[in-house]
Scaffold this motif. Structure first.
Motif, mmCIF file in Angstrom:
data_model
loop_
_atom_site.group_PDB
_atom_site.id
_atom_site.type_symbol
_atom_site.label_atom_id
_atom_site.label_comp_id
_atom_site.label_asym_id
_atom_site.label_seq_id
_atom_site.Cartn_x
_atom_site.Cartn_y
_atom_site.Cartn_z
ATOM 1 N N VAL A 57 -8.673 1.093 -11.887
ATOM 2 C CA VAL A 57 -8.478 -0.192 -11.203
ATOM 3 C C VAL A 57 -8.386 -1.261 -12.278
ATOM 4 N N LEU B 44 -8.240 -5.441 -12.700
ATOM 5 C CA LEU B 44 -8.439 -6.703 -11.999
ATOM 6 C C LEU B 44 -8.562 -7.847 -12.994
ATOM 7 N N MET C 280 -16.452 -2.180 -7.560
ATOM 8 C CA MET C 280 -15.169 -1.489 -7.518
ATOM 9 C C MET C 280 -15.253 -0.123 -8.194
ATOM 10 N N ASN D 11 0.833 -1.202 0.000
ATOM 11 C CA ASN D 11 0.000 0.000 0.000
ATOM 12 C C ASN D 11 0.869 1.254 0.000
ATOM 13 N N PHE E 83 -4.640 0.980 -9.365
ATOM 14 C CA PHE E 83 -4.753 -0.048 -8.331
ATOM 15 C C PHE E 83 -4.835 -1.384 -9.055
ATOM 16 N N TYR E 84 -3.759 -2.169 -8.972
ATOM 17 C CA TYR E 84 -3.678 -3.483 -9.616
ATOM 18 C C TYR E 84 -4.168 -4.505 -8.601
ATOM 19 N N CYS E 85 -5.435 -4.851 -8.706
ATOM 20 C CA CYS E 85 -6.127 -5.620 -7.664
ATOM 21 C C CYS E 85 -6.004 -7.112 -7.937
ATOM 22 N N CYS E 86 -5.185 -7.786 -7.152
ATOM 23 C CA CYS E 86 -4.979 -9.232 -7.326
ATOM 24 C C CYS E 86 -5.824 -10.049 -6.350
ATOM 25 N N GLN F 1 -9.073 -11.006 -3.861
ATOM 26 C CA GLN F 1 -10.513 -10.935 -4.062
ATOM 27 C C GLN F 1 -11.052 -9.697 -3.354
ATOM 28 N N PRO F 2 -11.537 -8.690 -4.080
ATOM 29 C CA PRO F 2 -11.813 -7.393 -3.460
ATOM 30 C C PRO F 2 -12.994 -7.377 -2.504
ATOM 31 N N HIS G 63 -14.244 3.078 -5.910
ATOM 32 C CA HIS G 63 -13.037 3.833 -6.230
ATOM 33 C C HIS G 63 -13.295 5.045 -7.134
ATOM 34 N N ASP H 85 -12.554 -11.810 -10.862
ATOM 35 C CA ASP H 85 -13.277 -10.784 -10.115
ATOM 36 C C ASP H 85 -14.159 -9.908 -11.005
#
Length: 372
Positions: free
Chosen positions: A132, A134, A145, A83, A101-104, A106-107, A149, A138
């Motif tokens: 974002v 993903l 999301m 972060n 935001f590279y969301c890997c 599970q959000p 965001h 997801d």
């Protein structure tokens, strides 16, 4: 274009603690292959200023900098494995830098479980980013999301490469441990490993334990031992004890409960097959590592429906049937099994042209050099 990707270093860190560290390295290597990318650095927000030695072995020396050093080195920032400070991101955006935001992870569970289970969490300001990104797993959460965001959300390809597992295989071989299924390994009953981390509802050992027990009930001896990893923190919990003690495999002393082990070292020594379960988290590096070793993988990931041995949802009975099918047929079908696995490997290869093109298009759209 100069790119920075966040990482989080810790003392005693291993690249095998989770798949996120590997994912960041694959992403950095992919970006390095794009002709319009001038440089890629890793922005460390941890304590060590360096990543595990396996990263240097695989990546050829990705530069690691701290947040302050990165200020004049990057035009695009990816918050991925660590972060970043929201005030620093505000500064970078005012200077014209783009933030993704590279969301890997599970959000949804990342948002809900810390509050539900009273877990500590670092909560960044949701409006800190321009986009974002993903994965397919997801995609159902894109509207959530986007609302959270307040920016565009895009699906990007899931990427994996056998670089790290290949390095670990060579290390294990140097110590006399051979990774990889060989015909006849399951004779006398499969030694089954369950690798779920058991720290979230999305990847837990409960259903795989039921799968193994149902297979044993239908054909005693098909499972010689059930190894349940990452369970020591739950061993005295009443619910875990209730589940375990209800199983024939436990009552008849064919179950073992363990702490954390890497997949190569453990499968190479103690198991012939893997049983897995996920809930809304169908893309998983552990599955690909197991397939790379040709091990029978009994799983419920629709994304891998043509590879391994698939059962739907929470259907432990069908999972048991697939485990028994693997026990009876895997040796004879090993070549076809490898071909199906290779199709998956080709699809997720970060250096394959279709993935390079997809990430290039997304990057150029982010920078405003072509239409999204």
């Amino acid at each position: 274009m100069r790119i920075g990707i966040s990482v989080l270093s810790r003392a005693g860190q291993s690249i095998w603690q989770n798949g996120l560290g590997q994912n960041v390295v694959f992403l950095a290597q992919l970006f390095q292959r794009l002709p319009f990318v001038q440089s890629v650095v890793l922005i460390d927000v941890g304590s060590e200023g360096a990543l595990p030695p396996e990263v240097d072995t695989v990546s050829g020396g990705l530069r690691v900098v701290n947040q302050q050093e990165a200020t004049d080195l990057v035009d695009v920032v990816f918050e991925a494995a660590g972060n970043l400070d929201s005030k620093w991101l505000d500064l970078m955006r005012r200077r014209g830098c783009k933030v993704v935001f590279y969301c890997c992870g599970q959000p949804y569970v990342g948002l809900v479980e810390p509050a539900t289970f009273d877990r500590p969490v670092y909560a960044s300001r949701p409006d800190r980013c321009d986009e974002v990104w993903l994965f397919h797993k997801d995609r159902a959460l894109i509207p959530m999301m986007r609302t959270l965001h307040r920016c565009p959300v895009h699906e990007v390809p899931f990427i994996w490469h056998p670089e790290f597992v290949g390095t670990r295989i060579a290390q294990a071989r140097a110590h006399g441990v051979e990774y990889g299924y060989r015909a006849g390994d399951g004779e006398g009953g499969f030694r089954v490993a369950i690798f779920e981390p058991n720290i979230s509802v999305v990847k837990c050992c409960s259903v795989p334990m039921l799968v193994c027990d149902e297979a044993w009930r239908e054909q005693p001896g098909s499972v010689s031992v059930m190894h349940v990893l990452n369970t020591l923190h739950m061993k005295d919990h009443a619910t875990m004890l209730y589940l375990a003690n209800s199983l024939d495999l436990v009552r008849e002393h064919h179950a073992r409960f363990h702490g954390r082990h890497d997949i190569v070292g453990f499968l190479g020594q103690h198991a012939d097959a893997v049983v897995a379960h996920q809930w809304q988290n169908e893309q998983n590096y552990a599955y690909l590592d197991a397939l790379y070793g040709d091990y029978p993988l009994v799983h419920n990931s629709p994304w891998l429906g043509e590879a391994g041995y698939y059962y739907p949802g929470f259907d432990a009975q069908l999972g048991a049937h697939q485990l028994l099918r693997a026990y009876r047929e895997h040796d004879a079908q090993l070549d076809a099994y490898r071909r199906r696995s290779q199709t998956v490997f080709d699809a997720v290869n970060p250096f394959a042209q279709h993935n390079l093109d997809a990430y290039a298009q997304r990057l150029l759209a982010l920078a405003g050099t072509q239409a999204a």
